[in-house]
Design a protein around this motif. Sequence first.
Motif, PDB file in Angstrom:
ATOM      1  N   GLU A 118      34.322  32.002  50.524  1.00 22.17           N
ATOM      2  CA  GLU A 118      34.506  33.353  49.998  1.00 22.17           C
ATOM      3  C   GLU A 118      33.281  34.194  50.288  1.00 22.17           C
ATOM      4  OE1 GLU A 118      35.817  34.057  45.931  1.00 22.17           O
ATOM      5  OE2 GLU A 118      36.940  32.189  46.082  1.00 22.17           O
ATOM      6  N   ARG A 149      25.593  34.260  44.092  1.00 22.28           N
ATOM      7  CA  ARG A 149      25.572  34.079  42.638  1.00 22.28           C
ATOM      8  C   ARG A 149      26.459  32.886  42.293  1.00 22.28           C
ATOM      9  NH1 ARG A 149      27.745  38.919  40.474  1.00 22.28           N
ATOM     10  NH2 ARG A 149      26.700  38.609  38.505  1.00 22.28           N
ATOM     11  N   SER A 154      27.956  34.574  38.823  1.00 21.48           N
ATOM     12  CA  SER A 154      29.108  35.469  38.760  1.00 21.48           C
ATOM     13  C   SER A 154      30.252  34.670  38.150  1.00 21.48           C
ATOM     14  CB  SER A 154      29.480  35.931  40.163  1.00 21.48           C
ATOM     15  OG  SER A 154      30.813  36.365  40.192  1.00 21.48           O
ATOM     16  N   PRO A 155      30.499  34.843  36.832  1.00 19.98           N
ATOM     17  CA  PRO A 155      31.415  33.922  36.162  1.00 19.98           C
ATOM     18  C   PRO A 155      32.872  34.146  36.535  1.00 19.98           C
ATOM     19  CG  PRO A 155      30.616  35.584  34.642  1.00 19.98           C
ATOM     20  CD  PRO A 155      29.962  35.860  35.946  1.00 19.98           C
ATOM     21  N   ALA A 187      28.145  35.263  27.232  1.00 24.74           N
ATOM     22  CA  ALA A 187      28.836  36.381  27.869  1.00 24.74           C
ATOM     23  C   ALA A 187      29.987  36.898  27.016  1.00 24.74           C
ATOM     24  CB  ALA A 187      29.355  35.960  29.245  1.00 24.74           C
ATOM     25  N   LYS A 188      30.667  36.004  26.300  1.00 27.39           N
ATOM     26  CA  LYS A 188      31.895  36.410  25.623  1.00 27.39           C
ATOM     27  C   LYS A 188      31.689  36.755  24.153  1.00 27.39           C
ATOM     28  CE  LYS A 188      34.564  35.761  29.157  1.00 27.39           C
ATOM     29  NZ  LYS A 188      35.279  34.632  29.700  1.00 27.39           N
ATOM     30  N   GLU A 219      32.029  40.623  22.607  1.00 29.11           N
ATOM     31  CA  GLU A 219      33.314  41.320  22.587  1.00 29.11           C
ATOM     32  C   GLU A 219      34.410  40.505  21.917  1.00 29.11           C
ATOM     33  OE1 GLU A 219      34.654  44.319  23.927  1.00 29.11           O
ATOM     34  OE2 GLU A 219      32.643  45.110  24.060  1.00 29.11           O
ATOM     35  N   SER A 279      32.105  46.756  19.902  1.00 29.71           N
ATOM     36  CA  SER A 279      33.262  46.829  20.782  1.00 29.71           C
ATOM     37  C   SER A 279      34.395  47.462  19.996  1.00 29.71           C
ATOM     38  CB  SER A 279      33.676  45.447  21.248  1.00 29.71           C
ATOM     39  OG  SER A 279      34.228  44.729  20.167  1.00 29.71           O
ATOM     40  N   GLU A 322      36.008  45.050  17.511  1.00 25.39           N
ATOM     41  CA  GLU A 322      35.215  44.785  16.321  1.00 25.39           C
ATOM     42  C   GLU A 322      35.237  45.982  15.374  1.00 25.39           C
ATOM     43  OE1 GLU A 322      30.772  43.230  16.027  1.00 25.39           O
ATOM     44  OE2 GLU A 322      31.965  42.302  17.614  1.00 25.39           O
ATOM     45  N   PHE A 366      33.311  44.010  42.560  1.00 27.64           N
ATOM     46  CA  PHE A 366      32.703  43.526  41.318  1.00 27.64           C
ATOM     47  C   PHE A 366      33.497  44.003  40.113  1.00 27.64           C
ATOM     48  CE2 PHE A 366      29.177  43.118  44.195  1.00 27.64           C
ATOM     49  CZ  PHE A 366      28.579  41.951  43.772  1.00 27.64           C
ATOM     50  N   SER A 400      32.463  40.859  33.526  1.00 27.77           N
ATOM     51  CA  SER A 400      32.668  39.455  33.191  1.00 27.77           C
ATOM     52  C   SER A 400      33.166  39.291  31.757  1.00 27.77           C
ATOM     53  CB  SER A 400      31.379  38.670  33.380  1.00 27.77           C
ATOM     54  OG  SER A 400      30.365  39.177  32.554  1.00 27.77           O
ATOM     55  N   GLU A 401      32.875  40.252  30.882  1.00 29.45           N
ATOM     56  CA  GLU A 401      33.325  40.119  29.486  1.00 29.45           C
ATOM     57  C   GLU A 401      34.487  41.080  29.230  1.00 29.45           C
ATOM     58  OE1 GLU A 401      31.128  42.021  30.563  1.00 29.45           O
ATOM     59  OE2 GLU A 401      30.445  43.527  29.155  1.00 29.45           O
ATOM     60  N   ASP A 402      35.164  40.899  28.115  1.00 30.09           N
ATOM     61  CA  ASP A 402      36.266  41.792  27.768  1.00 30.09           C
ATOM     62  C   ASP A 402      35.730  43.201  27.619  1.00 30.09           C
ATOM     63  OD1 ASP A 402      37.632  39.514  27.731  1.00 30.09           O
ATOM     64  OD2 ASP A 402      38.210  39.561  25.626  1.00 30.09           O
ATOM     65  N   GLU A 432      44.846  44.530  30.352  1.00 27.52           N
ATOM     66  CA  GLU A 432      44.169  43.862  29.249  1.00 27.52           C
ATOM     67  C   GLU A 432      42.680  44.113  29.339  1.00 27.52           C
ATOM     68  OE1 GLU A 432      45.073  39.811  28.080  1.00 27.52           O
ATOM     69  OE2 GLU A 432      46.780  39.859  29.449  1.00 27.52           O
ATOM     70  N   LYS A 443      40.511  41.804  29.471  1.00 24.95           N
ATOM     71  CA  LYS A 443      39.961  40.785  30.344  1.00 24.95           C
ATOM     72  C   LYS A 443      40.389  41.101  31.765  1.00 24.95           C
ATOM     73  CE  LYS A 443      40.544  35.804  30.974  1.00 24.95           C
ATOM     74  NZ  LYS A 443      41.395  35.786  32.161  1.00 24.95           N
ATOM     75  N   GLY A 471      39.726  36.105  42.112  1.00 29.38           N
ATOM     76  CA  GLY A 471      38.767  36.477  43.144  1.00 29.38           C
ATOM     77  C   GLY A 471      37.830  37.582  42.682  1.00 29.38           C
ATOM     78  N   GLY A 472      37.058  38.101  43.613  1.00 29.38           N
ATOM     79  CA  GLY A 472      36.053  39.094  43.263  1.00 29.38           C
ATOM     80  C   GLY A 472      34.891  38.436  42.555  1.00 29.38           C
ATOM     81  N   ALA A 517      31.927  38.768  39.260  1.00 30.49           N
ATOM     82  CA  ALA A 517      31.802  39.343  37.933  1.00 30.49           C
ATOM     83  C   ALA A 517      30.348  39.613  37.602  1.00 30.49           C
ATOM     84  CB  ALA A 517      32.407  38.397  36.901  1.00 30.49           C
TER      85      ALA A 517
END
Lengths: 331, 378
Positions: A175, A180, A262-263, A285-286, A289, B94, B97, B195, B198-200, B224, B226, B231-232, B234
Amino acid sequence: MASTTPIDKPPAPPVALKRAGTKSGRAGDKVFLGLSKGSGILLLVLMASIAVFLTYRASLAVSRNEGNFFTTFDWNPAGDPPVFGIAVLLFGTIVSSVIAMAIAVPVAVGIALFISHYAPRKLAAPLAYVVDLLAAVPSIVYGIWGALVLVPYLEGPNLWLDQFFGWTYLFEKTEVGVARSLFTVGILLAIMILPIVTSVSREVFLQVPRMNEEAALALGATRWEVIRLSVLPFGRSGVISASMLGLGRALGETMAVATVLSPSFIISGHLLNPGGGTFAQNIAAKFDEANEFGRDALIASGLVLFVLTLLVNGAARLIIARRKEYSGANA
Amino acid sequence: MKLQRKNLLRATALGALAVSGALVLTACGSDDNSGGTTGGNGGKTSAASNIKCDDAKGQLPASGSSAQKNAMDLWAKNYMAGCSGVEINYKSSSSGEGIVAFNQGTVGFAGSDSALKPEEVADSKKICKGGQGINLPMVGGPIAIGFHLEGVDSLTLDAPTLAKIFDGKIKKWNDPAIAKLNSGAKLPDKAIQAFHRSEDSGTTQNLGKYLGAAAPSDWKYEAEKKWPAPGGQAASGSSGVAAQVKQVDGSIGYFELSYATSQSISTVDINTGGAAPVKATPENASKAIAAAKIKGTGKDLALDLDYTTKAEGAYPIVLVTYEIVCDKGNKAETLPTVKSFLNYTASDEGQKLLTEAGYAPIPTEINAKVREAIASLS
């Protein structure tokens, strides 16, 4: 204050104090006994309450999970239906730590041997100091350095690896994307665990009985043979426990990984592709939110990391215990 | 001798500790004092600006969307300067929250990037005695599509192309679909690195809503928080995505416009099918919000944004942040402050501040209804 008691004089053993029978000595003894017993109990209570808290919150989340906690390749507790699974995190955590160990342990042993057996004394002390200094850098600084310096500079080496070692599958880059990847994370973690593995190994190598080394020399061994015949066998268990300490840090490292990786929720054997995730990185990271349920889900993943770390530590102890009889060092 | 020196060192350390401790203590003390002395002076109209303080007093806790954080900071600062004795405490976390906190009754109002869902409205009835939670659109903003491509300064894309890029269907910058929209530009044979967050995130959700509405056959994912597509790459937070786009040649990403302007990242012009491609600016975003219909009933002013608008100069990828309050049954102790503060944020003065911070003001017609709704809160 403690500063009023003389420091150079070693404290008298408790038995002697009892025999002396002075009142203040006895009281001090009791207080100290209470304090130390209390500290020991406090530690156990702390560990138990962490385990209870993790298990309770995790069970709340897992019971409402619509996916399989161990095999789902997704993390969407806020979705409808809520699904989350730790497969990707477990894979990423283990792979990045293994890469880190594969790089760090040989280098650390090399540095430790150089400092303890090869370097002139003038060089050894500053070098040891510099290695220890690596441990004092906060992990977020490693993360920023990794993201801004390491990642762009690894692009060339990654292409090279892909071109010449792509056939190994591991180093095939399928890819596009900057470096990252789990591989970069592994390199960064290797740098971060280098100081602890080095300094513990160095201490162990310095403890090798002088007699053993001199005996080997007397038999006509070269310096390398001395190391191979007397230093390494003696220090093996120490190096293993040093590596396990490093592994513990690599497994739980959070900020540096979160900044560099890059998660994504994919398991891929192509180590150079961007993507993957680790337990600690995913929690960091989560968490912001996440809603109440999402946090419970993250805590469930934390519990798995907790258990994984316990297993690693237990395995290390087993190895060390088994080797104890063959060597004098048991760090 | 050695011992003495050690003691001396220790004494110095102790002294330093005591001094710094005292400094910290006095710092706290002075804070408390100012709070205490000015506490009673609430409820006066400030001479400096047109802020009407009315009966506002005490603390107003609020929480929610981080998308409107900069606007809230600015408003709260100005408002507190105008109305002494009031403390607006907006905790930017957020949207989710914020709504949870609102439905637990711990905040005076919440900020959210999307309107309350039916079940959240049902929950709110427990807190709003005799009423329910309503959405007041307060802050608009364009979501910019930033890109970094050596040798290319301006780029035009349309919704289907954008959807295919973010879905990994278009992989090269010199793809015919992109070339067709940018005749004359020298597009390199370079891989596209897309890019996402990565988080909601509400930003992700609003981009998803736009792509789903404007390119339904190329973007089949649910909108959503998320990121849905495989791919791509984050990155964490709008700042993280912007940093990557800034750094990586051949990249594209999405974030609030302010991140693009502050780091001078080029943004994509959107071909909506109208006369000319539209630039991402606050004014153009306002024009798109003006095309929205109000779907809420009664005092609820939830908007139905028209993502397919072809109106001239309307930039369709927008995000609207709502302030969520009870229409009836707000808590007695915070009601006057909520009314007074929201009156200020919806006023001409308050809305004008938005443009300065890279946001888009709410169009006059909708804003008039927002003011009406605020005036009738009870």
